[in-house]
Design a protein around this motif. Structure first.
Motif, PDB file in Angstrom:
ATOM      1  N   ASP A 101      -0.742  -1.263 -26.411  1.00 48.22           N
ATOM      2  CA  ASP A 101      -1.296  -1.452 -27.752  1.00 48.22           C
ATOM      3  C   ASP A 101      -2.639  -2.184 -27.691  1.00 48.22           C
ATOM      4  O   ASP A 101      -3.598  -1.787 -28.354  1.00 48.22           O
ATOM      5  CB  ASP A 101      -0.315  -2.230 -28.616  1.00 48.22           C
ATOM      6  CG  ASP A 101      -0.782  -2.339 -30.049  1.00 48.22           C
ATOM      7  OD1 ASP A 101      -0.787  -1.307 -30.743  1.00 48.22           O
ATOM      8  OD2 ASP A 101      -1.149  -3.449 -30.465  1.00 48.22           O
ATOM      9  N   LEU A 102      -2.724  -3.223 -26.872  1.00 45.91           N
ATOM     10  CA  LEU A 102      -3.976  -3.967 -26.725  1.00 45.91           C
ATOM     11  C   LEU A 102      -5.080  -3.060 -26.191  1.00 45.91           C
ATOM     12  O   LEU A 102      -6.210  -3.080 -26.680  1.00 45.91           O
ATOM     13  CB  LEU A 102      -3.775  -5.171 -25.801  1.00 45.91           C
ATOM     14  CG  LEU A 102      -5.019  -6.001 -25.520  1.00 45.91           C
ATOM     15  CD1 LEU A 102      -5.582  -6.601 -26.803  1.00 45.91           C
ATOM     16  CD2 LEU A 102      -4.697  -7.093 -24.515  1.00 45.91           C
ATOM     17  N   GLN A 103      -4.755  -2.253 -25.200  1.00 46.85           N
ATOM     18  CA  GLN A 103      -5.751  -1.341 -24.629  1.00 46.85           C
ATOM     19  C   GLN A 103      -6.245  -0.350 -25.677  1.00 46.85           C
ATOM     20  O   GLN A 103      -7.424  -0.026 -25.733  1.00 46.85           O
ATOM     21  CB  GLN A 103      -5.148  -0.603 -23.422  1.00 46.85           C
ATOM     22  CG  GLN A 103      -6.136   0.227 -22.637  1.00 46.85           C
ATOM     23  CD  GLN A 103      -6.346   1.619 -23.185  1.00 46.85           C
ATOM     24  OE1 GLN A 103      -5.458   2.209 -23.802  1.00 46.85           O
ATOM     25  NE2 GLN A 103      -7.521   2.157 -22.987  1.00 46.85           N
ATOM     26  N   ARG A 104      -5.359   0.107 -26.540  1.00 51.96           N
ATOM     27  CA  ARG A 104      -5.769   1.037 -27.601  1.00 51.96           C
ATOM     28  C   ARG A 104      -6.728   0.362 -28.573  1.00 51.96           C
ATOM     29  O   ARG A 104      -7.693   0.977 -29.024  1.00 51.96           O
ATOM     30  CB  ARG A 104      -4.539   1.568 -28.341  1.00 51.96           C
ATOM     31  CG  ARG A 104      -3.728   2.538 -27.507  1.00 51.96           C
ATOM     32  CD  ARG A 104      -2.496   2.995 -28.243  1.00 51.96           C
ATOM     33  NE  ARG A 104      -1.698   3.908 -27.425  1.00 51.96           N
ATOM     34  CZ  ARG A 104      -0.527   4.406 -27.782  1.00 51.96           C
ATOM     35  NH1 ARG A 104      -0.008   4.083 -28.965  1.00 51.96           N
ATOM     36  NH2 ARG A 104       0.123   5.214 -26.991  1.00 51.96           N
ATOM     37  N   TRP A 105      -6.482  -0.902 -28.906  1.00 50.81           N
ATOM     38  CA  TRP A 105      -7.398  -1.630 -29.783  1.00 50.81           C
ATOM     39  C   TRP A 105      -8.754  -1.815 -29.106  1.00 50.81           C
ATOM     40  O   TRP A 105      -9.805  -1.587 -29.714  1.00 50.81           O
ATOM     41  CB  TRP A 105      -6.829  -2.996 -30.163  1.00 50.81           C
ATOM     42  CG  TRP A 105      -5.865  -2.938 -31.297  1.00 50.81           C
ATOM     43  CD1 TRP A 105      -4.513  -3.076 -31.231  1.00 50.81           C
ATOM     44  CD2 TRP A 105      -6.167  -2.725 -32.682  1.00 50.81           C
ATOM     45  NE1 TRP A 105      -3.961  -2.953 -32.477  1.00 50.81           N
ATOM     46  CE2 TRP A 105      -4.950  -2.742 -33.388  1.00 50.81           C
ATOM     47  CE3 TRP A 105      -7.347  -2.514 -33.382  1.00 50.81           C
ATOM     48  CZ2 TRP A 105      -4.882  -2.565 -34.769  1.00 50.81           C
ATOM     49  CZ3 TRP A 105      -7.277  -2.344 -34.761  1.00 50.81           C
ATOM     50  CH2 TRP A 105      -6.059  -2.368 -35.433  1.00 50.81           C
ATOM     51  N   LEU A 106      -8.740  -2.240 -27.847  1.00 45.07           N
ATOM     52  CA  LEU A 106      -9.990  -2.538 -27.147  1.00 45.07           C
ATOM     53  C   LEU A 106     -10.820  -1.297 -26.863  1.00 45.07           C
ATOM     54  O   LEU A 106     -12.045  -1.375 -26.786  1.00 45.07           O
ATOM     55  CB  LEU A 106      -9.694  -3.290 -25.846  1.00 45.07           C
ATOM     56  CG  LEU A 106      -9.063  -4.676 -26.027  1.00 45.07           C
ATOM     57  CD1 LEU A 106      -8.721  -5.283 -24.677  1.00 45.07           C
ATOM     58  CD2 LEU A 106      -9.975  -5.590 -26.819  1.00 45.07           C
ATOM     59  N   SER A 107     -10.177  -0.148 -26.690  1.00 48.43           N
ATOM     60  CA  SER A 107     -10.911   1.084 -26.401  1.00 48.43           C
ATOM     61  C   SER A 107     -11.440   1.752 -27.667  1.00 48.43           C
ATOM     62  O   SER A 107     -12.190   2.719 -27.585  1.00 48.43           O
ATOM     63  CB  SER A 107     -10.012   2.061 -25.651  1.00 48.43           C
ATOM     64  OG  SER A 107      -8.984   2.541 -26.495  1.00 48.43           O
ATOM     65  N   GLY A 108     -11.048   1.252 -28.837  1.00 50.41           N
ATOM     66  CA  GLY A 108     -11.517   1.836 -30.088  1.00 50.41           C
ATOM     67  C   GLY A 108     -10.649   2.969 -30.589  1.00 50.41           C
ATOM     68  O   GLY A 108     -11.013   3.655 -31.546  1.00 50.41           O
ATOM     69  N   ARG A 109      -9.508   3.201 -29.963  1.00 53.04           N
ATOM     70  CA  ARG A 109      -8.617   4.269 -30.418  1.00 53.04           C
ATOM     71  C   ARG A 109      -8.092   3.975 -31.812  1.00 53.04           C
ATOM     72  O   ARG A 109      -7.926   4.882 -32.627  1.00 53.04           O
ATOM     73  CB  ARG A 109      -7.466   4.433 -29.439  1.00 53.04           C
ATOM     74  CG  ARG A 109      -6.556   5.577 -29.797  1.00 53.04           C
ATOM     75  CD  ARG A 109      -5.618   5.888 -28.675  1.00 53.04           C
ATOM     76  NE  ARG A 109      -4.628   6.862 -29.113  1.00 53.04           N
ATOM     77  CZ  ARG A 109      -3.567   7.187 -28.428  1.00 53.04           C
ATOM     78  NH1 ARG A 109      -3.359   6.631 -27.256  1.00 53.04           N
ATOM     79  NH2 ARG A 109      -2.719   8.058 -28.881  1.00 53.04           N
ATOM     80  N   TYR A 110      -7.809   2.706 -32.086  1.00 53.35           N
ATOM     81  CA  TYR A 110      -7.419   2.304 -33.432  1.00 53.35           C
ATOM     82  C   TYR A 110      -8.708   1.912 -34.152  1.00 53.35           C
ATOM     83  O   TYR A 110      -9.376   0.970 -33.764  1.00 53.35           O
ATOM     84  CB  TYR A 110      -6.498   1.091 -33.413  1.00 53.35           C
ATOM     85  CG  TYR A 110      -5.136   1.294 -32.791  1.00 53.35           C
ATOM     86  CD1 TYR A 110      -4.468   2.501 -32.851  1.00 53.35           C
ATOM     87  CD2 TYR A 110      -4.502   0.238 -32.161  1.00 53.35           C
ATOM     88  CE1 TYR A 110      -3.214   2.660 -32.292  1.00 53.35           C
ATOM     89  CE2 TYR A 110      -3.244   0.381 -31.604  1.00 53.35           C
ATOM     90  CZ  TYR A 110      -2.603   1.592 -31.673  1.00 53.35           C
ATOM     91  OH  TYR A 110      -1.367   1.738 -31.136  1.00 53.35           O
ATOM     92  N   ALA A 111      -9.056   2.650 -35.153  1.00 53.99           N
ATOM     93  CA  ALA A 111     -10.267   2.342 -35.900  1.00 53.99           C
ATOM     94  C   ALA A 111     -10.057   2.700 -37.365  1.00 53.99           C
ATOM     95  O   ALA A 111      -9.336   3.645 -37.687  1.00 53.99           O
ATOM     96  CB  ALA A 111     -11.454   3.121 -35.340  1.00 53.99           C
ATOM     97  N   ILE A 112     -10.687   1.948 -38.220  1.00 53.68           N
ATOM     98  CA  ILE A 112     -10.638   2.225 -39.646  1.00 53.68           C
ATOM     99  C   ILE A 112     -11.839   3.099 -39.962  1.00 53.68           C
ATOM    100  O   ILE A 112     -12.982   2.712 -39.690  1.00 53.68           O
ATOM    101  CB  ILE A 112     -10.686   0.918 -40.458  1.00 53.68           C
ATOM    102  CG1 ILE A 112      -9.478   0.058 -40.102  1.00 53.68           C
ATOM    103  CG2 ILE A 112     -10.740   1.220 -41.950  1.00 53.68           C
ATOM    104  CD1 ILE A 112      -9.539  -1.335 -40.664  1.00 53.68           C
ATOM    105  N   PRO A 113     -11.613   4.284 -40.497  1.00 53.27           N
ATOM    106  CA  PRO A 113     -12.736   5.159 -40.790  1.00 53.27           C
ATOM    107  C   PRO A 113     -13.653   4.535 -41.838  1.00 53.27           C
ATOM    108  O   PRO A 113     -13.194   3.921 -42.796  1.00 53.27           O
ATOM    109  CB  PRO A 113     -12.100   6.436 -41.312  1.00 53.27           C
ATOM    110  CG  PRO A 113     -10.650   6.192 -41.425  1.00 53.27           C
ATOM    111  CD  PRO A 113     -10.328   4.856 -40.865  1.00 53.27           C
TER     112      PRO A 113
END
Length: 65
Positions: A37-49
């Motif tokens: 989950d942390l890696q997804r946040w740091l890579s920008g996979r989770y983003a608010i359009p």
């Protein structure tokens, strides 16, 4: 008479793999899922359009009124 297990709300599953969450890594089941989950946040996979830059610049410019 109710047992303590009956009065507690059901724990939400791990958002990464769906296994039951562990108290030490809540809301995840393990350190691995927490790290995923942390890696997804740091890579920008989770983003608010957001809005496009062009739309922002047109709306933010002062009008000639």
């Amino acid at each position: 008479m109710t047992t303590p297990d009956e009065t507690l709300p059901a724990a939400a599953p791990c958002p990464i793999c769906g296994k039951p969450a562990a108290a030490a890594f809540k809301p995840f089941c393990s350190k691995r899922c927490a790290d995923v989950d942390l890696q997804r946040w740091l890579s920008g996979r989770y983003a608010i359009p957001g809005r496009e830059d062009d739309a922002l610049s047109q709306e933010d410019e002062p009008s000639d009124d």
